[in-house]
Structures are given as structure tokens and as C-alpha cells.
Design an enzyme around this catalytic site. Structure first.
Site, PDB file in Angstrom:
ATOM      1  N   HIS A 121      61.650  55.191  13.113  1.00  0.00           N
ATOM      2  CA  HIS A 121      61.707  54.669  12.411  1.00  0.00           C
ATOM      3  C   HIS A 121      60.590  54.703  10.865  1.00  0.00           C
ATOM      4  CE1 HIS A 121      60.937  51.671  14.886  1.00  0.00           C
ATOM      5  NE2 HIS A 121      60.161  51.893  14.385  1.00  0.00           N
TER       6      HIS A 121
ATOM      7  N   HIS B  91      56.734  52.186   9.396  1.00  0.00           N
ATOM      8  CA  HIS B  91      56.210  50.563   9.352  1.00  0.00           C
ATOM      9  C   HIS B  91      55.175  51.510   7.823  1.00  0.00           C
ATOM     10  CE1 HIS B  91      57.798  48.238  12.991  1.00  0.00           C
ATOM     11  NE2 HIS B  91      57.871  49.680  13.326  1.00  0.00           N
TER      12      HIS B  91
ATOM     13  N   THR C  29      59.481  44.813  17.237  1.00  0.00           N
ATOM     14  CA  THR C  29      59.743  44.047  16.575  1.00  0.00           C
ATOM     15  C   THR C  29      60.889  42.927  17.487  1.00  0.00           C
ATOM     16  OG1 THR C  29      61.802  45.296  16.778  1.00  0.00           O
ATOM     17  CG2 THR C  29      60.423  45.662  14.938  1.00  0.00           C
TER      18      THR C  29
ATOM     19  N   HIS D 150      57.357  55.930  13.742  1.00  0.00           N
ATOM     20  CA  HIS D 150      57.885  55.674  15.431  1.00  0.00           C
ATOM     21  C   HIS D 150      58.654  56.098  15.216  1.00  0.00           C
ATOM     22  CE1 HIS D 150      55.860  51.097  15.801  1.00  0.00           C
ATOM     23  NE2 HIS D 150      54.915  52.100  15.528  1.00  0.00           N
TER      24      HIS D 150
END
Length: 226
Positions: free
Chosen positions: A88, A90, A175, A107
Site C-alpha cells: 500500500h 502513503h 496505523t 510499504h
């Protein structure tokens, strides 16, 4: 499910108080991301990248664009294999280098047989269009929803820089629930993405980067020659 986010009352500075299960977000001592600076140089064991092209499912999960990878690909570190489960992005980057950030950070999340996690981080700087992103970028879901299989394949190898030197340190998920015990391997060399590619992601996910956390005495090492 406890709602969390990146702005207002659900922002990162409040995560630890949103849910008892998120307490480590505020009281943990090995939190990620960090500023990658002052690393000790040493000879590190090579990461064995065992990635194969994979069909992909893409999801806008409300916090990022996540791409689920087919079983069978992974990395080997010091004889331990970690399976690549998903990757994913960011915006902007979560880790910083000597205080400076990047437009995007990838990541690649891997899990060992015992459940331990190892995450490979890759920085994107603005430059030439990144062809490896194309299969994902042409299917970016505008709305949050379930993962959907797309008629494209991705080779995770193509998302990595040519030079495979890293910064390494013990950290956490970035997260909630911010679980610790995560092995971080952040590539020292960035790859490029075009301004259009960066803007396409930013339009969907304007901000999803947790601020850097204190090192708290952890060892940060690198095999980058400097």
C-alpha cells in the site's frame, strides 16, 4: 470497529485514546515511522527477494490504496522467510531522511510463519513515470469499498530500486493498533513517479502519513556506503 484517520479528532495524536486496543500508539517505545538519520553503518545480511508476478486485488480501504498479492512471493532474511501479503502507499512519505520527506512511500508487508511482520519501504520522488505502477494506477478505486480483482498482474520486483541497500530498525505498524515487533527495511535509494501519478494518488488520498516517532534508543543501521 473504531474509526481513526489523519485529521481532526481521529488524527494520529489521538489514536492512543480512541480505543483501548490502540494504547500502544501513544505509550509504545518502538513506534514507526522515524526520521532516518545518524544510522550506524555495518555489513548487513542480504535480503533475498523471491517475488513473482501476481494477479492483484485492489482496495480503497478508506486509509490507503491496498493491493493484495497472491501467495507464493516473499523475502528471506537471515534464513527466515516472510510471505508478501499486500502493499500500500502513503502520501506524503511516513519515514523521513535527515528530516526531509518524499511525495510517496510504498510499504510491502510480509508475514513470517510465526506471524512476525517485516515491511519493506520504498520512497518515490517526482521524476519519470513509473511503469510498474501502471497496472495499479489504472484501477485506483475512487471510493472506499471491498477489494476487487483486476485483470492485470504486477511484478513486485519492478517496484524496487536497482540498488538494494537499506536502513533497518525494529518498529511498529504505522496505523492502529500500532503493534510493535515489526522489522523495518527501508530502501536507501528512491524510485520515481511522475507528477501525474503522484497527483492521481493525492486526489484520492490527500493525507495518510503518520508523523515520525521518537527513536527511544533503538539501533538504526544501514549498509548504504554513504
Amino acid at each position: 470497529m473504531t474509526r481513526w484517520g489523519y485529521e481532526g479528532p481521529q488524527a494520529p495524536e489521538h489514536w492512543g485514546s480512541l480505543d483501548p486496543g490502540f494504547a500502544v500508539c501513544s505509550n509504545g517505545r518502538e513506534q514507526s515511522p522515524i526520521d532516518l538519520t545518524g544510522a550506524e553503518r555495518e555489513a548487513l545480511s542480504e535480503i533475498g527477494f523471491e517475488y513473482a508476478p501476481s494477479p492483484i486485488s485492489i482496495q480503497n480501504n478508506g486509509h490507503s490504496i491496498q493491493v493484495d498479492y497472491q501467495a507464493g512471493s516473499g523475502i528471506v532474511i537471515d534464513g527466515t522467510r516472510y510471505e508478501l501479503t499486500q502493499f500500500h502507499f502513503h502520501h506524503r512519505s511516513e519515514h523521513t531522511v535527515d528530516g526531509a520527506d518524499f511525495p510517496l512511500e510504498l510499504h510491502l508487508v510480509h508475514a513470517g510463519a510465526d506471524g512476525a511482520l517485516a515491511v519493506v519501504g520504498v520512497f518515490f520522488e517526482e521524476g519519470a513515470a513509473n511503469e510498474a505502477l501502471a497496472p495499479v494506477w489504472c484501477h485506483l478505486p475512487a471510493e472506499a469499498g471491498p477489494a476487487a480483482l483486476v485483470a492485470r498482474t504486477v511484478d513486485a520486483n519492478a517496484l524496487l530500486p536497482e540498488r538494494r541497500t537499506t536502513w533497518r530498525y525494529p518498529g511498529s505498524l504505522t496505523t492502529p493498533p500500532c503493534s510493535e515487533g515489526v522489522s523495518w527495511l527501508v530502501m536507501t535509494e528512491p524510485v520515481t513517479a511522475s507528477r501525474e501519478q503522484i497527483e492521481a494518488f493525492r486526489a484520492l488520498v490527500p493525507v495518510n502519513n503518520r508523523p515520525v516517532q521518537p527513536l527511544n534508543g533503538r539501533r538504526l543501521v544501514t549498509d548504504h556506503p554513504g
